[in-house]
Design a protein around this motif. Sequence first.
Motif, PDB file in Angstrom:
ATOM      1  N   GLU A 290       6.662 -32.131  -0.254  1.00 37.97           N
ATOM      2  CA  GLU A 290       6.800 -32.900   0.907  1.00 37.97           C
ATOM      3  C   GLU A 290       6.261 -32.048   2.288  1.00 37.97           C
ATOM      4  N   HIS A 291       5.488 -31.033   1.937  1.00 35.41           N
ATOM      5  CA  HIS A 291       4.945 -30.070   2.824  1.00 35.41           C
ATOM      6  C   HIS A 291       3.539 -29.391   2.254  1.00 35.41           C
ATOM      7  N   LYS A 292       2.486 -30.453   1.931  1.00 34.42           N
ATOM      8  CA  LYS A 292       1.463 -30.249   1.242  1.00 34.42           C
ATOM      9  C   LYS A 292       0.482 -29.453   2.227  1.00 34.42           C
ATOM     10  N   GLU A 293       0.367 -29.837   3.549  1.00 32.25           N
ATOM     11  CA  GLU A 293      -0.409 -29.094   4.491  1.00 32.25           C
ATOM     12  C   GLU A 293      -0.049 -27.623   4.642  1.00 32.25           C
ATOM     13  N   GLU A 294       1.351 -27.534   4.893  1.00 36.37           N
ATOM     14  CA  GLU A 294       1.687 -26.152   4.768  1.00 36.37           C
ATOM     15  C   GLU A 294       1.468 -25.233   3.645  1.00 36.37           C
ATOM     16  N   CYS A 295       1.568 -25.859   2.487  1.00 37.02           N
ATOM     17  CA  CYS A 295       1.120 -25.210   1.298  1.00 37.02           C
ATOM     18  C   CYS A 295      -0.241 -24.517   1.208  1.00 37.02           C
ATOM     19  N   TRP A 296      -1.028 -25.687   1.584  1.00 32.31           N
ATOM     20  CA  TRP A 296      -2.577 -25.347   1.800  1.00 32.31           C
ATOM     21  C   TRP A 296      -2.854 -24.301   2.674  1.00 32.31           C
ATOM     22  N   GLU A 297      -2.399 -24.026   3.541  1.00 34.37           N
ATOM     23  CA  GLU A 297      -2.358 -23.011   4.769  1.00 34.37           C
ATOM     24  C   GLU A 297      -1.937 -21.574   4.070  1.00 34.37           C
ATOM     25  N   PHE A 298      -1.125 -21.697   2.998  1.00 33.22           N
ATOM     26  CA  PHE A 298      -0.165 -20.575   2.465  1.00 33.22           C
ATOM     27  C   PHE A 298      -1.361 -20.085   1.222  1.00 33.22           C
ATOM     28  N   ILE A 299      -1.963 -20.991   0.572  1.00 35.89           N
ATOM     29  CA  ILE A 299      -2.947 -20.934  -0.272  1.00 35.89           C
ATOM     30  C   ILE A 299      -4.002 -20.176  -0.074  1.00 35.89           C
ATOM     31  N   LYS A 300      -4.596 -20.593   1.193  1.00 36.21           N
ATOM     32  CA  LYS A 300      -5.523 -19.919   1.946  1.00 36.21           C
ATOM     33  C   LYS A 300      -5.528 -18.410   2.155  1.00 36.21           C
ATOM     34  N   TYR A 301      -4.256 -18.213   2.733  1.00 37.28           N
ATOM     35  CA  TYR A 301      -3.611 -16.904   3.187  1.00 37.28           C
ATOM     36  C   TYR A 301      -3.788 -16.000   1.989  1.00 37.28           C
ATOM     37  N   TRP A 302      -3.078 -16.455   0.879  1.00 34.21           N
ATOM     38  CA  TRP A 302      -3.137 -15.728  -0.434  1.00 34.21           C
ATOM     39  C   TRP A 302      -4.308 -15.226  -0.949  1.00 34.21           C
ATOM     40  N   VAL A 303      -5.324 -16.133  -0.747  1.00 37.23           N
ATOM     41  CA  VAL A 303      -6.561 -15.720  -1.486  1.00 37.23           C
ATOM     42  C   VAL A 303      -7.125 -15.037  -0.762  1.00 37.23           C
ATOM     43  N   THR A 304      -6.952 -15.083   0.708  1.00 39.01           N
ATOM     44  CA  THR A 304      -7.947 -13.872   1.553  1.00 39.01           C
ATOM     45  C   THR A 304      -7.186 -12.871   1.784  1.00 39.01           C
ATOM     46  N   ASP A 305      -6.393 -12.663   2.876  1.00 37.42           N
ATOM     47  CA  ASP A 305      -5.627 -11.468   3.273  1.00 37.42           C
ATOM     48  C   ASP A 305      -4.524 -10.948   2.149  1.00 37.42           C
TER      49      ASP A 305
ATOM     50  N   SER B  96      -4.278 -11.587  -1.008  1.00 38.62           N
ATOM     51  CA  SER B  96      -5.041 -10.908  -2.240  1.00 38.62           C
ATOM     52  C   SER B  96      -5.222  -9.452  -2.039  1.00 38.62           C
ATOM     53  N   VAL B  97      -5.408  -8.890  -1.061  1.00 45.80           N
ATOM     54  CA  VAL B  97      -5.689  -7.371  -0.751  1.00 45.80           C
ATOM     55  C   VAL B  97      -4.279  -6.747  -1.226  1.00 45.80           C
ATOM     56  N   THR B  98      -3.186  -6.998  -0.997  1.00 47.82           N
ATOM     57  CA  THR B  98      -2.131  -6.394  -1.593  1.00 47.82           C
ATOM     58  C   THR B  98      -1.765  -6.655  -3.040  1.00 47.82           C
ATOM     59  N   MET B  99      -2.128  -7.857  -3.529  1.00 49.08           N
ATOM     60  CA  MET B  99      -2.027  -7.936  -5.012  1.00 49.08           C
ATOM     61  C   MET B  99      -3.044  -6.981  -5.798  1.00 49.08           C
ATOM     62  N   THR B 100      -4.078  -6.628  -5.085  1.00 51.46           N
ATOM     63  CA  THR B 100      -5.256  -5.802  -5.698  1.00 51.46           C
ATOM     64  C   THR B 100      -4.524  -4.156  -5.707  1.00 51.46           C
TER      65      THR B 100
ATOM     66  N   ALA C 288     -10.199 -12.100  -5.659  1.00 50.75           N
ATOM     67  CA  ALA C 288     -11.588 -12.540  -5.894  1.00 50.75           C
ATOM     68  C   ALA C 288     -12.041 -13.174  -4.452  1.00 50.75           C
ATOM     69  N   TRP C 289     -11.698 -12.684  -3.181  1.00 46.06           N
ATOM     70  CA  TRP C 289     -12.109 -12.804  -2.039  1.00 46.06           C
ATOM     71  C   TRP C 289     -13.634 -12.121  -1.918  1.00 46.06           C
ATOM     72  N   ASN C 290     -14.521 -12.847  -1.402  1.00 47.02           N
ATOM     73  CA  ASN C 290     -15.842 -12.300  -1.515  1.00 47.02           C
ATOM     74  C   ASN C 290     -15.901 -11.339  -0.147  1.00 47.02           C
ATOM     75  N   LYS C 291     -15.073 -11.314   0.632  1.00 48.65           N
ATOM     76  CA  LYS C 291     -15.139 -10.096   1.770  1.00 48.65           C
ATOM     77  C   LYS C 291     -14.293  -8.844   1.434  1.00 48.65           C
ATOM     78  N   VAL C 292     -13.988  -8.632   0.165  1.00 49.09           N
ATOM     79  CA  VAL C 292     -13.745  -7.529  -0.326  1.00 49.09           C
ATOM     80  C   VAL C 292     -14.689  -6.953  -1.089  1.00 49.09           C
ATOM     81  N   SER C 293     -15.294  -5.612  -0.473  1.00 50.72           N
ATOM     82  CA  SER C 293     -16.407  -4.934  -1.359  1.00 50.72           C
ATOM     83  C   SER C 293     -16.046  -4.657  -2.354  1.00 50.72           C
ATOM     84  N   THR C 294     -17.162  -4.172  -3.584  1.00 51.15           N
ATOM     85  CA  THR C 294     -16.934  -3.877  -4.686  1.00 51.15           C
ATOM     86  C   THR C 294     -16.247  -2.422  -4.633  1.00 51.15           C
ATOM     87  N   ASP C 295     -16.749  -1.738  -3.730  1.00 54.23           N
ATOM     88  CA  ASP C 295     -16.139  -0.082  -3.699  1.00 54.23           C
ATOM     89  C   ASP C 295     -14.863  -0.312  -3.249  1.00 54.23           C
ATOM     90  N   ASP C 296     -14.326  -0.872  -2.212  1.00 53.22           N
ATOM     91  CA  ASP C 296     -13.092  -1.080  -1.881  1.00 53.22           C
ATOM     92  C   ASP C 296     -12.019  -1.700  -2.959  1.00 53.22           C
TER      93      ASP C 296
END
Length: 455
Positions: free
Chosen positions: A338-353, A355-359, A367-375
């Motif tokens: 019942e909250h698809k828009e909120e889910c989509w916002e969370f998915i975008k967060y997970w993939v970007t900011d 995902s750094v915690t998961m790494t 898989a975020w292309n803003k994270v450099s190879t060295d980092d």
Amino acid sequence: MKKTKRMLRMLATGLVLAMTLSACGAATPTSSSETTTAENTAEKEPIHLTLWGGVPAKSGTQDVVDAWNAEHPDVQVEFVYYQNDNTGIAKLDTALMSGEPIDMFFSYYAWNLDSRVQSGIVENLDDYGAKEFVEAELMGGLENCLQIDGSLYAIPTMYEPFGLMVNQSMLDEAGVTIPENWTLEEFEEINRALTRERNGKKVYGSSLYYTYLPLNVPQSLLGADYMYTADGTASNFDHPAFLETNSTLRDMMNEGIALSYDEIFSRTLNDSAHAAFLNEDVAMIPYTSWMLRNVKNLTDFPHDFVTTFVPYPTTSDGAENPYRGILNGFLSINSQSEHKEECWEFIKYWVTDGSVTMTEKGGKISAWNKVSTDDAIIMTLGPDRDKLFDVEAYKATAYNPDNKFLINQYCTAIEELTNMYKQESEKYFLNTMDDETYINTLKERGDEIIQKALQ
């Protein structure tokens, strides 16, 4: 007396009526303020989302959820862990089909995602701008994302390179250097050199299974659709790479320079063999990124050797084998949420900011292309990387610019096809059939499975 009692009853009734009218909002400033306060309190009640995933909470998942919850008090997420094996996958599917309140969930195999899409329980993300998002934000862009019937039903959250982890001390002791672009024949010879008595026990060259499949040289050569012909209408098990690879692996098992399938099965090493590797029972194993956290875990796996990395060997003809990674960890929205828009916002967060915690904590490479190879390497291998890993070898294999991602174009009966390949390969490695019978059986059964599904 009776008259007095009637008057008292009338007065009491009037008092109750007055109190009732006041409670119902007789137009006084105090009542209006109380009503507004109640409405505001109701408006501030947060939305609750439930996320199911197969990576344990302690491996970074809960950290991502906690960070989101701290930043978004109006949308709170609860994480539910399921074991990413057959039992856990079935548990998730049952929960989804029975209508449990699951808003988002992870899939880790193309066939699981495909079957869920076909069941109608996965939201099509195209209308949310998903294609534009992955093109702008993910490694490799849209062309490296799994699409089903031309649409995105999940966003990959992590990059998983794969190859072989090798005990550098054992290489040094045996005087072995692994050549570039090595072949299966060279792989067999090096396993023979690495198999020896060491510290009072026999050490094998390799354990040759990962995710219940034999060392997948055909996949590294042919890509994600390695089990299908080019048009997807028949099986590809008669491709020479299957027999050359698996006959070499069986010879190694039979000679005792790699763990036999009996031992692999009895020690439950057919999913992954990191325990045998870190306990120095074998010199080499197939690996992917999540295993790196075990190398860093010196409490459960104390060891003092350096882990180095090499790509899979190729066939004797020297064919290029560039398929060495996948974008995985497919995050989807339940079509019944019942909250698809909120889910989509969370998915975008997970993939970007997120995902750094998961790494950093879980070894799940962003898989975020803003994270450099060295980092990414620093976060993945950790502060003791120079002590535990051959950092340059890892960089050369995991981030080789010529690497290609595994992207499925076909998912026709893919789970059934994969299970059949597992079953027949087990029989082959247990020496219950010869080469010709093995390949013919794979081909015939594979064709039948695909053609039946296409009818």
